[in-house]
Scaffold this active site. Structure first.
Site: not given
Length: 155
Positions: A60-62
């Site tokens: 999720g990052h990124f």
């Protein structure tokens, strides 16, 4: 300088991840130091973190542009500092946690495939419960992050 008699004996460098796990309480996914390559008792330590794409934060990052979160770079520097503190003479055994994070700066992105070289220098130790280190994270000889980290013993 003598090593804390209650602390594990320091084996020959480099310290492998299994030895680091004997010194620090961190476990996956927060065990962020793969190896300690230099150590001077009560003064400094240098560790390695191999940044890999399969680490959970990169989901999720990124998406499409994975970057190691700055907070995890700071945590990795702190864990190298934790090796110094854990093996300090006359330091009580226990859990040391962040008491402060000062003057932290991020200079370049850290991405999967990078190898972080993490150095920690002990700046001070007070009342056998507070320690301050200067940490640096380097990638390919370039400064990625630096700052002062303060630890406190939790009883």
């Amino acid at each position: 300088m003598t090593v804390n008699p209650d602390a594990p004996a320091l084996p020959t460098l480099p310290l492998a991840v299994e030895t680091i796990q004997g010194l620090l309480p961190h476990r996956y996914p927060f065990a962020l130091v793969d190896r300690i390559i230099d150590y001077v008792p009560g003064e400094r330590a240098v560790g390695i973190k191999n940044v890999t794409f399969n680490e959970p934060q990169f989901q999720g990052h990124f998406p499409g542009r994975p970057l190691m979160p700055g907070v995890l770079i700071v945590e990795a520097m702190a864990q190298v500092g934790g090796v110094i503190v854990t093996l300090m003479p006359d330091m009580p055994q226990g859990l040391f946690v962040f008491a402060g994070i000062d003057q932290v700066r991020f200079r370049r992105p850290v991405v999967p495939g990078d190898q972080l070289v993490l150095s920690a220098q002990l700046l001070s130790a007070k009342r056998r419960r507070f320690c301050k280190i200067q940490g640096e994270a380097m990638v390919d000889g370039q400064l990625a992050a630096s700052g002062e980290l303060v630890f406190s013993l939790v009883e």
